[in-house]
Scaffold this active site. Structure first.
Site, PDB file in Angstrom:
ATOM      1  N   SER A  23      -2.402  -9.066  -6.071  1.00 35.98           N
ATOM      2  CA  SER A  23      -2.411  -9.856  -4.754  1.00 35.98           C
ATOM      3  C   SER A  23      -1.460 -11.151  -5.048  1.00 35.98           C
ATOM      4  O   SER A  23      -1.961 -11.977  -5.917  1.00 35.98           O
ATOM      5  CB  SER A  23      -3.670 -10.069  -4.140  1.00 35.98           C
ATOM      6  OG  SER A  23      -3.561 -10.677  -3.072  1.00 35.98           O
TER       7      SER A  23
ATOM      8  N   LYS B  85       0.681  -6.749  -3.081  1.00 33.51           N
ATOM      9  CA  LYS B  85       0.404  -7.470  -1.736  1.00 33.51           C
ATOM     10  C   LYS B  85       0.709  -8.723  -1.610  1.00 33.51           C
ATOM     11  O   LYS B  85       0.485  -9.597  -2.527  1.00 33.51           O
ATOM     12  CB  LYS B  85      -1.090  -7.224  -1.697  1.00 33.51           C
ATOM     13  CG  LYS B  85      -1.708  -7.962  -0.742  1.00 33.51           C
ATOM     14  CD  LYS B  85      -3.387  -7.667  -0.423  1.00 33.51           C
ATOM     15  CE  LYS B  85      -4.433  -8.622  -0.464  1.00 33.51           C
ATOM     16  NZ  LYS B  85      -5.707  -8.054  -0.225  1.00 33.51           N
TER      17      LYS B  85
ATOM     18  N   LYS C 161       0.653 -12.204   0.865  1.00 30.44           N
ATOM     19  CA  LYS C 161       0.039 -13.170   2.230  1.00 30.44           C
ATOM     20  C   LYS C 161       1.010 -13.396   3.052  1.00 30.44           C
ATOM     21  O   LYS C 161       2.352 -13.854   2.620  1.00 30.44           O
ATOM     22  CB  LYS C 161      -0.540 -13.935   1.568  1.00 30.44           C
ATOM     23  CG  LYS C 161      -1.796 -13.619   0.742  1.00 30.44           C
ATOM     24  CD  LYS C 161      -3.098 -13.273   1.249  1.00 30.44           C
ATOM     25  CE  LYS C 161      -3.860 -12.873   0.460  1.00 30.44           C
ATOM     26  NZ  LYS C 161      -5.271 -12.518   1.310  1.00 30.44           N
TER      27      LYS C 161
ATOM     28  N   ASP D  68      -0.866  -8.841   3.580  1.00 25.49           N
ATOM     29  CA  ASP D  68      -2.254  -9.271   4.287  1.00 25.49           C
ATOM     30  C   ASP D  68      -2.168 -10.644   5.169  1.00 25.49           C
ATOM     31  O   ASP D  68      -1.890 -11.796   4.473  1.00 25.49           O
ATOM     32  CB  ASP D  68      -2.944  -9.440   2.913  1.00 25.49           C
ATOM     33  CG  ASP D  68      -4.576  -9.712   3.372  1.00 25.49           C
ATOM     34  OD1 ASP D  68      -5.026  -9.771   4.682  1.00 25.49           O
ATOM     35  OD2 ASP D  68      -5.297 -10.000   2.588  1.00 25.49           O
TER      36      ASP D  68
ATOM     37  N   GLU E  32      -2.630  -5.553   6.355  1.00 29.42           N
ATOM     38  CA  GLU E  32      -4.103  -5.790   6.104  1.00 29.42           C
ATOM     39  C   GLU E  32      -4.518  -6.956   7.097  1.00 29.42           C
ATOM     40  O   GLU E  32      -4.127  -8.001   7.132  1.00 29.42           O
ATOM     41  CB  GLU E  32      -4.429  -6.108   4.491  1.00 29.42           C
ATOM     42  CG  GLU E  32      -5.856  -6.351   4.422  1.00 29.42           C
ATOM     43  CD  GLU E  32      -6.194  -6.585   2.849  1.00 29.42           C
ATOM     44  OE1 GLU E  32      -5.311  -6.224   1.988  1.00 29.42           O
ATOM     45  OE2 GLU E  32      -7.180  -7.169   2.543  1.00 29.42           O
TER      46      GLU E  32
ATOM     47  N   ASP F 263     -10.067  -5.096   6.418  1.00 26.46           N
ATOM     48  CA  ASP F 263     -10.839  -5.839   5.397  1.00 26.46           C
ATOM     49  C   ASP F 263     -11.885  -6.489   5.940  1.00 26.46           C
ATOM     50  O   ASP F 263     -12.857  -6.159   5.977  1.00 26.46           O
ATOM     51  CB  ASP F 263      -9.896  -6.607   4.568  1.00 26.46           C
ATOM     52  CG  ASP F 263     -10.418  -7.903   3.846  1.00 26.46           C
ATOM     53  OD1 ASP F 263     -11.630  -7.590   3.354  1.00 26.46           O
ATOM     54  OD2 ASP F 263      -9.848  -8.547   2.830  1.00 26.46           O
TER      55      ASP F 263
ATOM     56  N   LYS G 212     -14.549  -3.876  -0.478  1.00 26.27           N
ATOM     57  CA  LYS G 212     -15.087  -5.109  -1.203  1.00 26.27           C
ATOM     58  C   LYS G 212     -16.322  -4.988  -1.358  1.00 26.27           C
ATOM     59  O   LYS G 212     -17.284  -5.147  -0.382  1.00 26.27           O
ATOM     60  CB  LYS G 212     -14.612  -6.330  -0.724  1.00 26.27           C
ATOM     61  CG  LYS G 212     -13.099  -6.680  -0.713  1.00 26.27           C
ATOM     62  CD  LYS G 212     -12.705  -8.216  -0.289  1.00 26.27           C
ATOM     63  CE  LYS G 212     -11.257  -8.344  -0.207  1.00 26.27           C
ATOM     64  NZ  LYS G 212     -10.928  -9.677   0.275  1.00 26.27           N
TER      65      LYS G 212
ATOM     66  N   GLY H 277     -10.256  -7.141  -3.752  1.00 22.85           N
ATOM     67  CA  GLY H 277     -10.499  -8.269  -4.963  1.00 22.85           C
ATOM     68  C   GLY H 277     -11.239  -9.641  -4.212  1.00 22.85           C
ATOM     69  O   GLY H 277     -10.757  -9.917  -2.951  1.00 22.85           O
TER      70      GLY H 277
HETATM   71  O1  LIG Z   1      -8.979 -10.718  -6.277  1.00 20.33           O
HETATM   72  C1  LIG Z   1      -7.829 -10.592  -5.923  1.00 20.33           C
HETATM   73  O2  LIG Z   1      -6.940 -10.602  -6.584  1.00 20.33           O
HETATM   74  C2  LIG Z   1      -7.411 -10.380  -4.529  1.00 20.33           C
HETATM   75  C3  LIG Z   1      -7.159 -11.626  -3.758  1.00 20.33           C
HETATM   76  C4  LIG Z   1      -7.043 -11.427  -2.161  1.00 20.33           C
HETATM   77  O3  LIG Z   1      -6.038 -11.022  -2.020  1.00 20.33           O
HETATM   78  C5  LIG Z   1      -8.004 -12.041  -1.335  1.00 20.33           C
HETATM   79  C6  LIG Z   1      -9.157 -12.645  -2.059  1.00 20.33           C
HETATM   80  C7  LIG Z   1     -10.039 -13.354  -1.100  1.00 20.33           C
HETATM   81  C8  LIG Z   1      -9.779 -13.653   0.104  1.00 20.33           C
HETATM   82  C9  LIG Z   1      -8.340 -13.349   0.687  1.00 20.33           C
HETATM   83  O4  LIG Z   1      -7.606 -14.390   0.616  1.00 20.33           O
HETATM   84  C10 LIG Z   1      -7.718 -11.979   0.091  1.00 20.33           C
HETATM   85  C11 LIG Z   1      -8.071 -10.662   0.889  1.00 20.33           C
HETATM   86  O5  LIG Z   1      -8.180 -11.084   1.926  1.00 20.33           O
HETATM   87  O6  LIG Z   1      -8.244  -9.745   0.133  1.00 20.33           O
HETATM   88 MG   LIG Z   2      -7.719  -9.195   2.968  1.00 18.59          MG
END
Ligand SMILES: O=C(O)CCC(=O)C1=CC=C[C@@H](O)[C@@H]1C(=O)O
Ligand SMILES: [Mg+2]
Length: 368
Positions: A136, A162, A164, A189, A214, A239, A263, A291
């Protein structure tokens, strides 16, 4: 098992690079480590995933601490527990607070796996020997920097990327990535940054062969997502909206998504995560493991969960070195050619690195 001592450690880990989403930036990770000792001498480990501020869900590091100390630990301490699934029922009178519940439930699962001489993956019913993983990527200062980063991750073998997005940082970014990397398994996402008023932009994303979008809409919504899913071709992945089996059941019934990101912390633990996995499998909804910028203990739990058969899409569990200068487990989590080997040894399959943990610990509390 009977938990007779629980040690909470508050640790702070510097990150190699800041992680930016539509809400803000994380540049160091604070978390609580749960070290739970069973009367027979077995120790299980868990980790909280809530951030310091409530931008992803309502929980924070301090709320998880309060819930553990004042409610959850008193429920479990000195209670005879036959199977980790019982923890979900014991915690049922307490509303939500999923991340707090999941952190200590994870330690109970670890003890159970050791007691029954299985790996955590086997204890959960997982049979995969290795899992496919993606990465991500947070919001970057420029598209050129973003593309350079993505190329680095592809070279390391990650199976999907992924990125953002947020209003003003969406269609052009996707367009630029696709122009250079037409075949990249790519998803976006939004962390709830849009509303149904943005339907035009969200429809335009259909032109870019995204694996999924997402959480485009509100964090507690499944109704508008169902409306949106009927109007776009790209599968929606939920999510934030899925905090329980019941949320997943309702979203599937309404047609709010084509994919679910599971998660462990967001849904209150491994038992609930497994139930959602099974429900999605029955309903043909692909799942993957999300994650929360976990340190090694949380990462180990994610790997075990992802070994279940219906985690058919690459998850966000990158290698330890993606975020950390030094992880809190030995060996660290290694990604090779986009795969992580699922440990076959008893328990979580990684040992806590006490020297690193001690160095990062801000304070410790003991309950017995
Ligand atoms: O743990 C990782 O590498 C994933 C990180 C990640 O994309 C996210 C972690 C926490 C909050 C969010 O911003 C995002 C998610 O939404 O999945
Ligand atoms: Mg997410």
């Amino acid at each position: 098992m009977r938990l007779e001592k629980i040690i909470l450690r508050h640790i702070k880990m510097p990150m190699k690079a800041p992680f930016t989403t539509s809400f803000g930036t994380v540049d160091e990770k604070e978390l609580l480590l749960i070290e739970a000792k069973d009367a027979s001498g077995i120790t299980g480990w868990g980790e909280t995933v809530a951030f310091v501020a409530p931008w992803y869900t309502e929980e924070t590091l301090k709320t998880t601490w309060h819930m553990l100390k004042d409610y959850l630990i008193p429920i479990l301490l000195n209670k005879e527990i036959g199977h980790p699934d019982e923890v979900t029922s014991l915690f049922a009178p307490i509303r939500r607070n999923c991340m707090a519940k999941a952190s200590i439930e994870g330690a109970v699962w670890d003890i159970y796996a050791q007691q029954t001489k299985q790996s955590l993956a086997q204890a959960l019913g997982g049979h995969k020997q290795r899992i496919e993983v993606g990465v991500s990527v947070g919001i970057q200062p420029s598209t050129a920097q973003l593309i350079k980063l993505i190329k680095g991750h592809i070279e390391k073998g990650y199976k999907r990327v992924k990125v953002k997005i947020k209003p003003g940082y969406d269609i052009e970014v996707v367009q630029a990535i696709r122009a250079e990397l037409p075949d990249l398994p790519l998803m976006v996402d939004a962390n709830s940054a849009y509303t149904l008023d943005d339907i035009n932009m969200l429809q335009q994303l259909d032109d870019y062969q995204l694996l999924m979008i997402e959480q485009p809409l509100a964090p507690d919504d499944i109704v508008d997502h169902a409306t949106l899913q009927r109007k776009i071709k790209t599968p929606i992945c939920l999510d934030e909206s899925i905090t329980s089996f019941e949320d997943a059941r309702r979203a599937i019934t309404l047609g709010s998504c084509g994919v679910i990101n599971i998660k462990i912390g967001r849904v209150g633990g491994l038992t609930e995560a497994k139930r959602i996995h099974d429900l999605c499998k029955e309903n043909g909804i692909p799942v993957w493991c999300g994650g929360m910028l976990e340190a090694g203990i949380g990462r180990a739990h994610n790997i075990a969960l992802t070994s279940l058969s219906h985690f058919i899409l690459p998850g966000d569990t990158a290698g330890s070195s993606h975020y950390w200068f030094e992880d809190i487990i030995e060996p660290e989590v290694i990604v090779k050619d986009g795969y992580i080997e699922v440990p076959q040894s008893v328990g979580i399959g990684y040992a806590p690195n006490m020297a690193v943990i001690d160095k990062l610990t801000i304070c410790t509390e003991v309950y017995q």
